[in-house]
Design a protein around this motif. Structure first.
Motif: not given
Lengths: 473, 202
Positions: A96-103, A105-114, A125-128
């Motif tokens: 689901i997350v990758l799908d949202l990023l692809r839709r 055209d995202t290449l870079r994300i910033v993440k807080s602790k989860s 998974y995203l790095i792959d």
């Protein structure tokens, strides 16, 4: 994914850490420092026990009525303009997350602790899939740069010394070789991550609390990294386990009072952010609700309360095993007492040794802000594991032998006699040999002169061997 | 929404509904059982100091400006965002900014808080008062102005005061951005503001 997990043997996984005595003590002291701060905060609130009681009841209520509250939350969040996604397991969450990023055209994300995204293995998974993933919590960034995983759910880099952070930052951020001043190193990370925040195209956060009756969510940080991460880009993706709900907005008062006090001994986190819908009409807020085994835990009356966990980490800070063996020895996303309950629920075989990494001292239960009976659950897990024949044969045999002994009074008396005599006559060289690791730091007790049976027979006036009814009551 | 998502929704809800659990009643917090302070102002100032913030008692907005001008990093500040213009005149016109990234070079932000909480030094900031929500997180230094008459005892009073939250954003800020991720050494100014000044008007 879960079926291929290697079997964790906690004692051997912990060996390297515990045999490095100075490091083990240093780690122990660091966590005890946090535990002491927690005590100070808890003691400053006269109604602390009352609050724990309320928190526990609210959580028990929520988990019982979870399907209703999830639907209420979904309806309210959707009304506010958020998009709610449902993921049955980790793989679906990642998709689901990758799908949202692809839709987008995202290449870079910033993440807080989860911890949820850790549990799902989202980063790998995203790095792959070609996405640059930057963890922005300082501790998480440190472990990410080192190619490690968090060893604690609140203090991800608690196992790393400042000199080692200095080496890592020298290598990746270009700080001076040998620099180990936390102030200087934090400043370097601040500069480095500012750039990442400004270039992040999507912000991903975890969720501390989601509110059914308003459709909002709450994210707590000290660094402000979640807020920086989601208030610059247009898209915010919030990932949460389905157990993170509270029914009413006002319930947050109980949990915001307990969380940081239990976690790090602060009266509240520096930032407690409340999101109700996306930022504006041009922005998007996506909320991913993840089951990944939680509904299965809810089915179990014995372990259901482990879903009350608000991930404060207090049980880890107080656990004598965790403090000495380090978080990585559990080989689980969530280590420590709560991790040893959740791990086997996910995969009993892979995590079968964890419920035994516990002395049943009960300290975790005492500090848990939502009153999960942790040490009772750890004991209950042992019972389940023995039933599933997942306990080592020597332990099983020993238990069988003990059971046989206790069922035979004559044999028991004979064994007692033998024990008392052996204690008296056996030379120390025989009991304290290199093969008996138990005796390494321990001495055997002085043998008593007589057994309790013998003492009783002597000290009890004749004719009163059996206790009379009056005496018993 | 794609089909797989909605089918998972049904699967999860069915699984949960398949196990009926008795629910205890939701409790209501008894206000008589939670902490109250005789001197909320003193308690707020003490707690704020303990979380790394600095409190200043002032009587007029112009006193805020005078106090700030004694702070070196304010004197040298070039880019200042302010939603409290009677105290500090902004040098950055927030109304002309579309992209929040343009605020990355903010030196100072001065905003209004709705109320403070004595037990933990937290201040509630309503997102509606911020033209850009990032302004309070991205500035190097932050100052918040609240009224001394808006100090509450505890978080129960705080959430009751907010009532039903409006769509949007709201945040409790307690002290400056901080971290102790390197060997438990407390460092102020992790990602957000390096220092927090709180001005308490009558």
């Amino acid at each position: 994914m879960t079926s291929t997990l290697p079997i964790v043997d906690h004692p051997s996984a912990a060996r390297e850490f515990v045999t490095n005595e100075p490091r083990s003590h240093w780690h122990d002291d660091s966590l005890w420092f946090v535990r002491s701060k927690r005590d100070k905060q808890a003691q400053s609130i006269p109604e602390w026990e009352y609050l724990r009681e309320q928190a526990s009841t609210i959580k028990n209520h929520t988990i019982a009525k979870l399907p209703e509250y999830l639907q209420q939350f979904e309806a309210n969040a959707t009304r506010l303009g958020a998009v709610v996604h449902w993921a049955a397991d980790a793989e679906e969450h990642n998709r689901i997350v990758l799908d949202l990023l692809r839709r987008n055209d995202t290449l870079r994300i910033v993440k807080s602790k989860s911890m949820l995204t850790e549990e799902c293995g989202l980063n790998e998974y995203l790095i792959d899939n070609g996405i640059e993933v930057v963890d922005t919590d300082l501790g998480e960034r440190i472990v990410q740069l080192r190619g490690e995983t968090p060893s604690h759910i609140v203090l991800p880099a608690i196992h790393i010394k400042k000199e080692e952070v200095g080496d890592t930052f020298h290598k990746y951020l270009g700080t001076r070789a040998g620099e180990s001043d936390p102030q200087v190193l934090t400043e370097a990370a601040r500069g480095h991550l500012r750039g990442k925040f400004l270039s992040g195209e999507v912000g991903i956060t975890g969720v501390n609390f989601a509110i059914a009756d308003t459709g909002g969510l709450v994210v707590c940080t000290n660094e402000g990294n979640a807020d920086l991460g989601v208030s610059l880009p247009r898209i915010h993706i919030a990932c949460m386990g389905i157990e993170k709900l509270v029914p009413r907005f006002q319930d947050l008062s109980v949990f915001t009072r307990l969380l940081a006090r239990s976690a790090t001994g602060q009266p509240i986190t520096s930032y407690t952010s409340h999101f109700h819908g996306p930022r504006d009409e041009n922005s998007e807020l996506h909320i991913v609700l993840v089951d990944n085994g939680r509904s299965k835990i809810r089915d179990s009356k014995t372990f259901r309360e482990s879903l009350n966990c608000i991930r404060c980490g207090a049980c880890m800070n107080t656990c004598p095993v965790y403090r000495r063996s380090g978080g990585h020895s559990y080989r689980a996303t969530v280590p420590g007492p709560i991790g040893s309950v959740l791990g086997p629920a996910k995969n009993a075989k892979a995590h079968k040794s964890l419920p035994f990494a516990c002395s049943l001292c009960g300290s975790c239960t005492d500090v848990c802000p939502v009153k999960i009976p942790l040490h009772h659950q750890l004991l209950a897990w042992r019972k389940v594991l023995v039933g599933k024949r997942l306990v080592a044969w020597n332990k099983r045999m020993a238990m069988k032998a003990a059971s046989f002994l206790f069922c035979n009074p004559t044999l028991f008396a004979a064994a007692g006699y033998l024990g008392r005599v052996s204690l008296k006559v056996l030379p120390k060289s025989l009991t304290h040999n290199p093969f008996n690791t138990w005796a390494k730091d321990r001495d055997l007790p002085e043998p008593p002169k007589e057994s309790f049976h013998e003492w009783y027979a002597k000290n009890r006036p004749s004719g009163s061997e059996t206790i009379s009814k009056e005496e018993r009551s | 929404m794609s089909e797989t998502h909605s089918s998972s929704r049904q699967i999860i809800l069915d699984r949960l509904k398949g196990c009926v659990v008795d629910a205890p009643e939701l409790p209501t917090i008894d206000p008589a059982r939670v902490i109250q302070f005789e001197d909320r102002l003193q308690q707020f100032q003490d707690t704020l100091a303990s979380v790394g913030g600095e409190a200043h008692l002032v009587n007029t907005p112009s006193e805020i400006r005078e106090k700030l001008q004694t702070i070196e990093v304010f004197q040298s500040a070039r880019r200042i965002a302010s939603t409290v213009p009677d105290a500090v005149t902004p040098t950055v016109d927030l109304a002309t900014i579309d992209d929040p990234h343009a605020l990355s070079t903010l030196d100072w932000t001065i905003v209004r808080g709705e109320f403070g909480v004595a037990e933990n030094g937290a201040i509630w900031i309503d997102g509606k008062t911020l033209p850009h929500r990032v302004m309070i997180f991205i500035a190097q230094y932050l100052a918040i102005v609240i009224s001394r008459s808006d100090l509450l005892n505890n978080m129960h009073e705080a959430y009751a005061r907010i009532g039903t939250p409006d769509p949007g954003f709201g945040v409790f800020v307690s002290g400056p951005s901080k971290t102790a991720d390197i060997e438990q050494s407390l460092v102020l100014g992790a990602h957000g503001c390096r220092k927090l000044q709180v001005f308490l008007l009558p």
